[in-house]
Design an enzyme around this catalytic site. Structure first.
Site, PDB file in Angstrom:
ATOM      1  CG  HIS A   6      37.505  42.587  36.502  1.00 59.33           C
ATOM      2  ND1 HIS A   6      36.376  44.102  36.501  1.00 59.33           N
ATOM      3  CD2 HIS A   6      37.073  42.315  37.678  1.00 59.33           C
ATOM      4  CE1 HIS A   6      35.704  43.649  37.675  1.00 59.33           C
ATOM      5  NE2 HIS A   6      36.499  42.603  38.482  1.00 59.33           N
ATOM      6  N   GLY A  59      36.306  40.279  45.438  1.00 58.06           N
ATOM      7  CA  GLY A  59      36.388  42.134  45.374  1.00 58.06           C
ATOM      8  C   GLY A  59      36.750  42.675  46.963  1.00 58.06           C
ATOM      9  N   GLY A  60      35.775  43.475  47.353  1.00 52.94           N
ATOM     10  CA  GLY A  60      35.574  44.484  48.164  1.00 52.94           C
ATOM     11  C   GLY A  60      35.776  43.839  49.157  1.00 52.94           C
ATOM     12  CB  SER A 111      28.305  41.120  46.378  1.00 53.76           C
ATOM     13  OG  SER A 111      27.914  42.928  46.231  1.00 53.76           O
ATOM     14  N   GLY A 136      30.333  44.447  43.127  1.00 53.01           N
ATOM     15  CA  GLY A 136      30.623  46.418  43.931  1.00 53.01           C
ATOM     16  C   GLY A 136      29.194  46.358  44.655  1.00 53.01           C
ATOM     17  CD  GLU A 164      35.857  47.037  38.226  1.00 53.72           C
ATOM     18  OE1 GLU A 164      36.694  46.885  39.220  1.00 53.72           O
ATOM     19  OE2 GLU A 164      34.678  46.475  39.336  1.00 53.72           O
ATOM     20  CD  GLU A 204      34.169  39.256  38.814  1.00 53.14           C
ATOM     21  OE1 GLU A 204      34.637  39.075  40.102  1.00 53.14           O
ATOM     22  OE2 GLU A 204      34.751  39.882  37.671  1.00 53.14           O
ATOM     23  CG  ASN A 228      40.040  41.755  41.382  1.00 54.54           C
ATOM     24  OD1 ASN A 228      40.998  43.190  41.362  1.00 54.54           O
ATOM     25  ND2 ASN A 228      39.216  42.843  40.294  1.00 54.54           N
ATOM     26  CD1 TRP A 229      43.263  42.833  47.657  1.00 55.17           C
ATOM     27  CD2 TRP A 229      45.348  43.354  47.587  1.00 55.17           C
ATOM     28  NE1 TRP A 229      43.507  41.985  48.526  1.00 55.17           N
ATOM     29  CE2 TRP A 229      44.695  42.433  48.830  1.00 55.17           C
ATOM     30  CE3 TRP A 229      46.259  44.321  48.357  1.00 55.17           C
ATOM     31  CZ2 TRP A 229      46.025  42.224  49.672  1.00 55.17           C
ATOM     32  CZ3 TRP A 229      47.583  43.674  48.720  1.00 55.17           C
ATOM     33  CH2 TRP A 229      46.738  43.002  49.557  1.00 55.17           C
ATOM     34  CE  LYS A 230      36.295  44.501  41.933  1.00 60.13           C
ATOM     35  NZ  LYS A 230      35.729  45.035  42.118  1.00 60.13           N
TER      36      LYS A 230
HETATM   37  P1  13P Z   1      33.120  42.553  44.664  1.00 59.04           P
HETATM   38  O1  13P Z   1      33.536  41.667  45.925  1.00 59.04           O
HETATM   39  O2  13P Z   1      33.673  43.361  45.293  1.00 59.04           O
HETATM   40  O3  13P Z   1      31.780  42.714  44.653  1.00 59.04           O
HETATM   41  O4  13P Z   1      33.738  42.365  43.758  1.00 59.04           O
HETATM   42  C1  13P Z   1      33.942  41.363  42.706  1.00 59.04           C
HETATM   43  C2  13P Z   1      35.157  41.401  41.296  1.00 59.04           C
HETATM   44  O5  13P Z   1      34.994  42.754  40.749  1.00 59.04           O
HETATM   45  C3  13P Z   1      36.051  41.207  41.420  1.00 59.04           C
HETATM   46  O6  13P Z   1      36.629  40.660  40.560  1.00 59.04           O
END
Ligand code: 13P
Length: 230
Positions: free
Chosen positions: A96, A213-214, A192, A160, A98, A154, A9-11
């Site tokens: 998600h 994510g990251g 994470s 993050g 977010e 999640e 997930n590149w956000k």
């Molecule tokens: P991180 O891996 O950056 O913690 O993000 C997780 C996430 O929200 C994936 O959808």
């Protein structure tokens, strides 16, 4: 599910198409070198990169990070499941944390999105933080539709932050979700994830995959995470 599902997930990253292309190509190259592929890899870039990345697609599948519930019309700024499908997406992330936090997405809206996405033959990755959300989010789905549903646990505290959920808690959560839903639905862990902890979630916590994510924006790190599934 025999193969693990490893989803990037590149956000709202990266900031340019050139950089998106660079990251995608590096991941693709790294993935080709893995002989015994035990993972299905999906990349969910921002909408505006989907088309260009779709033209280079081969072994990596594409996904959207969100969708609207209507097919077309006067809904400024929205993207329909059919549009995602047309751009080569096989998956879409829905609910998600977010989206729930910054865009006030309620369980009711998440439910409408899931139904619309499934009707368009997209596989839905439903993100939840608590087990209590799940029943509201999937209300009205038939058992048949469950086939195209994947749950991603999640925990918000882990997203993050560099403070991943313990393996033991992740294991308990996957067991609780399966017990609650009375089905053997694939469950992913997200929050994470990195190359050091990936294996623990897949092998010890019994997760069927990871939502990253990251770390998915760093091709070398992401390839190491994919290798953890082997
Ligand atoms: P991180 O891996 O950056 O913690 O993000 C997780 C996430 O929200 C994936 O959808």
């Amino acid at each position: 599910m025999s193969k693990s599902l490893i989803i990037a997930n590149w956000k709202m990253n990266p900031q340019t198409l050139a950089e998106a292309n660079r990251i995608f190509s590096s991941i693709e190259k790294g993935l080709r070198k893995i002989k015994n592929k035990k993972a299905e890899v999906v990349i969910c870039p921002p909408f505006q990169y989907l088309s260009v990345i779709n033209n280079q697609l081969s072994i990596i599948k594409l996904g959207g990070q969100n969708c609207f519930w209507e097919e077309k019309g006067a809904f400024t700024g929205e993207v329909s499941p059919g549009m995602l499908k047309d751009l080569g997406c096989k998956y879409v992330i829905v609910g998600h944390s977010e989206r729930r936090k910054y865009f006030q997405e309620t369980d009711e809206l998440v439910n409408k999105k899931i139904k619309a996405a499934l009707e368009n033959n997209l596989n839905v990755i439903l993100c939840v933080d608590k087990v209590s959300q799940i029943k509201k989010d999937i209300k009205g789905l038939s058992k048949k539709q469950f086939k195209n549903l994947v749950l991603a646990y999640e925990p918000v505290f882990a997203i993050g932050t560099g403070r991943p959920c313990s393996i033991e808690k992740a294991r308990k959560m996957s067991a609780l979700i399966r017990k609650t839903l009375k089905t053997n639905i694939p469950i992913l862990y997200g929050g994470s994830v990195n190359s050091k902890n990936a294996r623990g979630y897949l092998k010890e916590a019994g997760m069927n995959g990871l939502l990253v994510g990251g770390a998915s924006l760093d091709p070398q790190e992401f390839i190491k995470i994919i290798k953890a599934a082997a």
